[in-house]
Each structure stands twice: as C-alpha cells, then as structure tokens.
Design an enzyme around this catalytic site. Structure first.
Site, PDB file in Angstrom:
ATOM      1  N   PRO A 306       0.776  -1.240   0.000  1.00 11.14           N
ATOM      2  CA  PRO A 306       0.000   0.000   0.000  1.00 11.14           C
ATOM      3  C   PRO A 306       0.810   1.294   0.000  1.00 11.14           C
ATOM      4  O   PRO A 306       0.258   2.354  -0.278  1.00 11.14           O
ATOM      5  CB  PRO A 306      -0.835  -0.098   1.275  1.00 11.14           C
ATOM      6  CG  PRO A 306      -0.113  -1.062   2.151  1.00 11.14           C
ATOM      7  CD  PRO A 306       0.580  -2.016   1.241  1.00 11.14           C
ATOM      8  N   LYS A 310      -1.420   2.937  -4.411  1.00  6.90           N
ATOM      9  CA  LYS A 310      -1.628   2.693  -5.840  1.00  6.90           C
ATOM     10  C   LYS A 310      -2.711   1.667  -6.173  1.00  6.90           C
ATOM     11  O   LYS A 310      -3.150   1.580  -7.322  1.00  6.90           O
ATOM     12  CB  LYS A 310      -0.312   2.224  -6.482  1.00  6.90           C
ATOM     13  CG  LYS A 310       0.742   3.288  -6.527  1.00  6.90           C
ATOM     14  CD  LYS A 310       0.353   4.393  -7.475  1.00  6.90           C
ATOM     15  CE  LYS A 310       1.171   5.630  -7.304  1.00  6.90           C
ATOM     16  NZ  LYS A 310       0.456   6.849  -7.649  1.00  6.90           N
ATOM     17  N   TYR A 398       3.868   9.412  -7.829  1.00  6.53           N
ATOM     18  CA  TYR A 398       2.835   9.548  -6.794  1.00  6.53           C
ATOM     19  C   TYR A 398       1.537  10.115  -7.380  1.00  6.53           C
ATOM     20  O   TYR A 398       0.450   9.639  -7.071  1.00  6.53           O
ATOM     21  CB  TYR A 398       3.342  10.441  -5.656  1.00  6.53           C
ATOM     22  CG  TYR A 398       2.513  10.311  -4.401  1.00  6.53           C
ATOM     23  CD1 TYR A 398       2.815   9.343  -3.441  1.00  6.53           C
ATOM     24  CD2 TYR A 398       1.417  11.136  -4.182  1.00  6.53           C
ATOM     25  CE1 TYR A 398       2.046   9.211  -2.298  1.00  6.53           C
ATOM     26  CE2 TYR A 398       0.638  11.003  -3.045  1.00  6.53           C
ATOM     27  CZ  TYR A 398       0.957  10.045  -2.102  1.00  6.53           C
ATOM     28  OH  TYR A 398       0.187   9.896  -0.976  1.00  6.53           O
TER      29      TYR A 398
HETATM   30  P1  FAD Z   1     -11.805  -5.249  -4.685  1.00  6.71           P
HETATM   31  O1  FAD Z   1     -11.982  -3.882  -4.151  1.00  6.71           O
HETATM   32  O2  FAD Z   1     -11.227  -6.283  -3.794  1.00  6.71           O
HETATM   33  O3  FAD Z   1     -13.207  -5.717  -5.198  1.00  6.71           O
HETATM   34  C1  FAD Z   1     -13.486  -7.054  -5.548  1.00  6.71           C
HETATM   35  C2  FAD Z   1     -14.961  -7.320  -5.322  1.00  6.71           C
HETATM   36  O4  FAD Z   1     -15.254  -8.636  -5.766  1.00  6.71           O
HETATM   37  C3  FAD Z   1     -15.338  -7.267  -3.840  1.00  6.71           C
HETATM   38  O5  FAD Z   1     -16.447  -6.421  -3.676  1.00  6.71           O
HETATM   39  C4  FAD Z   1     -15.641  -8.708  -3.481  1.00  6.71           C
HETATM   40  O6  FAD Z   1     -16.635  -8.816  -2.489  1.00  6.71           O
HETATM   41  C5  FAD Z   1     -16.105  -9.253  -4.824  1.00  6.71           C
HETATM   42  N1  FAD Z   1     -15.961 -10.701  -4.986  1.00  6.71           N
HETATM   43  C6  FAD Z   1     -14.959 -11.497  -4.534  1.00  6.71           C
HETATM   44  N2  FAD Z   1     -15.188 -12.768  -4.902  1.00  6.71           N
HETATM   45  C7  FAD Z   1     -16.345 -12.762  -5.599  1.00  6.71           C
HETATM   46  C8  FAD Z   1     -17.106 -13.778  -6.226  1.00  6.71           C
HETATM   47  N3  FAD Z   1     -16.705 -15.065  -6.232  1.00  6.71           N
HETATM   48  N4  FAD Z   1     -18.240 -13.436  -6.832  1.00  6.71           N
HETATM   49  C9  FAD Z   1     -18.671 -12.143  -6.853  1.00  6.71           C
HETATM   50  N5  FAD Z   1     -17.996 -11.153  -6.264  1.00  6.71           N
HETATM   51  C10 FAD Z   1     -16.846 -11.458  -5.652  1.00  6.71           C
HETATM   52  N6  FAD Z   1      -4.872   0.368  -1.353  1.00  6.71           N
HETATM   53  C11 FAD Z   1      -4.366   1.560  -1.116  1.00  6.71           C
HETATM   54  O7  FAD Z   1      -3.968   2.210  -2.085  1.00  6.71           O
HETATM   55  N7  FAD Z   1      -4.306   2.063   0.167  1.00  6.71           N
HETATM   56  C12 FAD Z   1      -4.795   1.358   1.239  1.00  6.71           C
HETATM   57  O8  FAD Z   1      -4.755   1.833   2.362  1.00  6.71           O
HETATM   58  C13 FAD Z   1      -5.329   0.086   1.027  1.00  6.71           C
HETATM   59  N8  FAD Z   1      -5.817  -0.650   2.045  1.00  6.71           N
HETATM   60  C14 FAD Z   1      -6.318  -1.897   1.784  1.00  6.71           C
HETATM   61  C15 FAD Z   1      -6.801  -2.692   2.833  1.00  6.71           C
HETATM   62  C16 FAD Z   1      -7.285  -3.985   2.588  1.00  6.71           C
HETATM   63  C17 FAD Z   1      -7.800  -4.840   3.743  1.00  6.71           C
HETATM   64  C18 FAD Z   1      -7.277  -4.487   1.248  1.00  6.71           C
HETATM   65  C19 FAD Z   1      -7.773  -5.898   0.972  1.00  6.71           C
HETATM   66  C20 FAD Z   1      -6.818  -3.693   0.216  1.00  6.71           C
HETATM   67  C21 FAD Z   1      -6.329  -2.396   0.460  1.00  6.71           C
HETATM   68  N9  FAD Z   1      -5.853  -1.574  -0.575  1.00  6.71           N
HETATM   69  C22 FAD Z   1      -5.350  -0.371  -0.312  1.00  6.71           C
HETATM   70  C23 FAD Z   1      -5.893  -1.972  -1.945  1.00  6.71           C
HETATM   71  C24 FAD Z   1      -7.116  -1.421  -2.683  1.00  6.71           C
HETATM   72  O9  FAD Z   1      -8.170  -1.270  -1.792  1.00  6.71           O
HETATM   73  C25 FAD Z   1      -7.422  -2.390  -3.799  1.00  6.71           C
HETATM   74  O10 FAD Z   1      -6.334  -2.349  -4.701  1.00  6.71           O
HETATM   75  C26 FAD Z   1      -8.739  -2.119  -4.546  1.00  6.71           C
HETATM   76  O11 FAD Z   1      -9.822  -2.415  -3.709  1.00  6.71           O
HETATM   77  C27 FAD Z   1      -8.808  -2.968  -5.813  1.00  6.71           C
HETATM   78  O12 FAD Z   1     -10.064  -2.875  -6.370  1.00  6.71           O
HETATM   79  P2  FAD Z   1     -10.702  -4.128  -7.113  1.00  6.71           P
HETATM   80  O13 FAD Z   1     -12.024  -3.646  -7.614  1.00  6.71           O
HETATM   81  O14 FAD Z   1      -9.727  -4.706  -8.053  1.00  6.71           O
HETATM   82  O15 FAD Z   1     -10.893  -5.238  -5.984  1.00  6.71           O
HETATM   83  C1  DHB Z   2      -3.602   6.058   2.550  1.00 10.46           C
HETATM   84  C2  DHB Z   2      -3.200   4.814   2.197  1.00 10.46           C
HETATM   85  C3  DHB Z   2      -1.986   4.641   1.584  1.00 10.46           C
HETATM   86  O1  DHB Z   2      -1.577   3.419   1.213  1.00 10.46           O
HETATM   87  C4  DHB Z   2      -1.157   5.710   1.337  1.00 10.46           C
HETATM   88  O2  DHB Z   2       0.044   5.507   0.749  1.00 10.46           O
HETATM   89  C5  DHB Z   2      -1.570   6.969   1.685  1.00 10.46           C
HETATM   90  C6  DHB Z   2      -2.803   7.140   2.296  1.00 10.46           C
HETATM   91  C7  DHB Z   2      -4.913   6.239   3.201  1.00 10.46           C
HETATM   92  O3  DHB Z   2      -5.577   5.236   3.435  1.00 10.46           O
HETATM   93  O4  DHB Z   2      -5.292   7.379   3.478  1.00 10.46           O
END
Ligand code: FAD
Ligand code: DHB
Length: 411
Positions: A306, A310, A398
């Site tokens: 994280p 990104k 960034y």
């Molecule tokens: P997701 O947001 O994971 O969405 C996938 C969706 O698919 C979910 O809603 C899930 O419920 C659904 N799904 C899963 N399996 C199935 C299925 N079989 N059938 C139907 N639906 C399904 N990034 C940052 O930049 N900063 C952060 O602070 C940060 N914190 C994070 C904390 C956590 C706990 C996690 C897991 C990730 C974090 N990330 C963070 C990363 C960022 O949130 C993800 O990169 C982003 O959510 C990616 O989006 P996505 O749509 O690809 O996947």
């Molecule tokens: C936050 C998360 C990140 O990974 C980061 O680099 C900066 C901010 C946030 O959740 O606010």
C-alpha cells in the site's frame, strides 16, 4: 426489466448480456460505468451486500488520472465537494519532515477521498441509470472461457442462475474465483511477500495538518493520513502475524506519536479509534491478464504493497484500458485493441509495482537489514528529499503515470 439483462428463459433463470462482470469493487463498478457510457450492456454480480461494499474502508488517495476520469464521466460531484485536494506530501526521517511539492514538480495533484466513497458514487450512478448489480450472490463459477459465449453460474437467494456473455471481466479481487479458474500453466505468477504489515486505524479526530506524512522511524514506518476534516487515518508498520487484540488504543497512540513526532513538535490529534485492522503486504502480478474471453482487472491480477496508495488507482487504470478495447470491438468488430489489453496494462502495472516496492523499501524497517542497508536507506531518503530530480521522480509516480489511450471515450 433493467437494461443490460435479457432473460433467455425466465423459468431457467438464464440471462444474457454483453459483458459479465464478477465483483463490485472499484474495478467492476468503474468498468460497468465506462461501458454504459459507450452503450455496452453489462451485469455485475457481487458476493457481498450493498451496505458491506459501501462501508469497507480501504484506500484513500486518488491519482490525478483517477480524479480526471471520475470528473469526465460525470461522477465527480461529491468528490469535488468533499475530497481534499493535496499538492504535496511530507517524508519524515531522522526526526525531520521534508515536503515534496508535487504540483510544483509535476503540475498535478492528488485528492484524498475514501475508496468506499468512490464505490458509493459508482453504485449510485449504476443503479440510477437502471444498470444491474446482483448483490449477495453465492456459488459463483465461470465456464466456456474459450468459447464465443462464456457463462457465469451463480445463485441468488438459493436459485441457480446462468449469465451468458460475450466477455467476462474478472474484477473479483485477490481472493476471487476468476483468476483461480484459469488452468494452471496458462499464467506466470510473480510474487513477493514482505516481512511486515500495516496496522491501520480510523480516528474520530480532526487532522492536525493538511498533508500526508510518510515517516521512517527506527521503530518502523508510520503514516499520517485523513479521510475528512473530522477523521484521521493512520498506519503503523507491524509484524504480519500481529494479533490486533494485543493493540489497545493507548498502545496504538503511543506508538504513533513516537514514530511521527518530529523536532518541531508536530503531532497528530488524538481521538476515539473508530476502526482498526491489520493488512499484510505483498507484491503480486499474473501474466497475461487474459485467458480466452476472460479479462482480469484490478486486484484479481495484481497486488501492490500500500505504500504510495496505488492499488485502487491501478484497478481504475486497468478497466479504462479494458473499456477502451471493448468499445473498439463493439464499434467496429476489430478486436486488436482488446487483444493488446494485457500487454498495455502490464507495461504500466510493472512501473507501478516498481514504485510501490521502492516506496516500501525506503520507508520501512526490514528485520534483516544490516548497517550498510540502513545507511543506504537513509542516503536514499536524503537524496529524494534534497535533489529536485529525485523528488520529481517520486512526485511523478505519486500523482500517477500517464495512461495514454487515444480517443478514450470517443463516441
Ligand atoms: P476489490 O476492491 O477487492 O473488489 C473485488 C470485489 O469482488 C469485492 O467487492 C468482493 O466482495 C467481490 N468478490 C470477490 N469474490 C467474488 C465472487 N466469487 N463473486 C462475486 N464477487 C466477488 N490500497 C491503497 O492504495 N491504500 C490502502 O490503504 C489500502 N488498504 C487496503 C486494505 C485492505 C484490507 C485491502 C484488501 C486492500 C487495500 N488496498 C489499499 C488496496 C485497494 O483497496 C485495492 O487495490 C482495490 O480495492 C482494488 O479494487 P478491485 O475492484 O480490483 O478489488
Ligand atoms: C492512505 C493509504 C496509503 O496506502 C497511502 O500511501 C496513503 C494514504 C490512506 O488510506 O489514506
């Protein structure tokens, strides 16, 4: 009946659409939105409830390109009102904070606006335009990926359903079923697990300064961020096996203050902790991001640590490329752009992987670092905060590397 879903036979619960989307995270929702603007039908199926996805606290920083696409496609209104525009960040080490002025260095900025707020805006836009999201689905599986018409099977309220499509978008995150449905051997996996995690909290305390602080401290990394003028978001480097139960609120605040307070005495405001969680850290990529008529997008194809925020931005960038390819195909029957999806995405994905790894490597304490590694890390921090070229490189990454899609969203 909603546009985008045409039952083949109501008794058999079969539906047909152009693009079947698995997952209503940022990737799946944004893809559906971009396709809708191009007149392409889609159906999203989501394993969780609407409330769950709208309340799931995750990322918080939107790159300039993400901000621009939300604005350009008509869903930026609330972000423009409630999002916090940031022109710089601070890097703390050896008890001093050094500002990197992103706007001076790149002409661009970022917006702090929670991922779940973006999700809410996208869900509203989707449902408001009559689009379909099937929540709380179970038993999801995907079939006939190499046929002209792949199929998604799932159950809704105990009833089995089939969704026949032209293409499937696997937007179901890292633990989803789409990537796992690809035969072993068809994908190459690149994976790295870090020897630490982030303990994240949301605190009911107004931010004590406007910009984010990324701090490298001898006790480990700490990050000061925010969600609104009333809520602070903070993170601490911790052991990946850490049991959150061992972290009382007092212990969390004490550790945060130790790592963040600089010689000028600045510190975050304290307040009741609203939520806490531990997130492991990993770099992960699969290549290619396509198998037959299945396209992987967002976390289903790659994970970044994280540091640098990104993950969500990369998910949005992927689906912009995918929507672009699908639009070209449906408009002209030419699938060349779509065929280049994986290659186009991966070139940028790897650059973002590099940046996220690098930010992680300069800001965290590595358990096996020796004194040479330590000195080199400090020199690197000194370099990026004192050299304009070094700072510009950080700032350019960034605020987000360009995603040049010719005629994106051209009708
Ligand atoms: P997701 O947001 O994971 O969405 C996938 C969706 O698919 C979910 O809603 C899930 O419920 C659904 N799904 C899963 N399996 C199935 C299925 N079989 N059938 C139907 N639906 C399904 N990034 C940052 O930049 N900063 C952060 O602070 C940060 N914190 C994070 C904390 C956590 C706990 C996690 C897991 C990730 C974090 N990330 C963070 C990363 C960022 O949130 C993800 O990169 C982003 O959510 C990616 O989006 P996505 O749509 O690809 O996947
Ligand atoms: C936050 C998360 C990140 O990974 C980061 O680099 C900066 C901010 C946030 O959740 O606010």
């Amino acid at each position: 009946m909603e546009p985008g879903s045409v039952p083949i036979s109501s008794e058999e619960k079969m539906m047909r659409t152009q693009v079947g989307i698995v997952g209503a995270g940022p990737a799946g929702l944004m893809l559906a939105h971009l396709l809708h603007l191009q007149g392409i039908e889609s159906v999203i199926i989501e394993a969780r409830s609407r409330q769950y996805i709208e309340e799931r606290v995750r990322a918080g920083v939107l790159e300039q390109g993400t901000v621009d696409i939300l604005n350009r496609t008509g869903i930026g209104e609330r972000m423009r009102k409630e999002g916090l525009l940031h022109h710089g960040i601070e890097i703390g080490f050896q008890e001093k904070r050094h500002r990197i002025d992103m706007t001076d260095l790149t002409g661009k900025a970022v917006v702090v606006y929670g991922q779940h707020e973006v999700v809410k805006d996208l869900v509203n836009a989707r449902l408001g335009s009559g689009g379909k999201i099937v929540f709380n689905v179970e038993q999801v599986s995907i079939h006939r990926l190499n046929d002209e018409h792949p199929v998604i099977h799932f159950s809704e309220n105990g009833t089995l359903e089939q969704l026949h499509c032209d293409y499937i978008a696997g937007c179901d995150g890292f633990h989803g079923i789409c990537r796992q449905s690809i035969p072993e051997g068809a994908l190459t996996v690149y994976d790295r697990i870090y020897p630490f995690a982030w303990l994240g909290i949301l605190a009911d305390a107004p931010p004590s300064q406007e910009e984010l602080v990324y701090a490298n401290h001898e006790r480990g990394f700490a990050l000061y961020s925010m969600r609104s003028p009333k809520v602070t978001r903070l993170y601490l480097q911790c052991d990946p096996a850490e049991d959150i139960a061992n972290w009382s609120d007092d212990r969390i605040w004490s550790e945060l203050l130790t790592r963040l307070i600089g010689v000028d005495g600045w510190q975050p405001n304290q307040g009741p902790i609203l939520q806490k969680s531990v997130t492991p850290m990993r770099s992960f990529v699969v290549e290619p991001m396509q198998y037959g008529r299945l396209f992987l997008a967002g976390d289903s194809a790659h994970i970044v640590p994280p540091t640098g925020a990104k993950g969500m931005n990369l998910a949005i960038a992927d689906v912009r490329v995918l929507a672009h390819g699908l639009a070209a195909y449906y408009k002209s029957g030419n699938s060349e752009t779509l065929a280049a999806y994986s290659e186009t995405c991966l070139r940028r994905v790897w650059k973002v992987q590099r940046f996220s790894w690098w930010m992680t490597s300069i800001l965290h304490r590595f358990p096996d670092a020796n004194s040479f590694d330590q000195r080199r890390q400090t020199a690197e921090l000194d370099y990026v905060t004192s050299s304009e070229a070094g700072a510009r490189s950080l700032a350019e990454n960034y605020v987000g590397l360009p995603l040049n899609l010719a005629n994106e969203l051209a009708g």
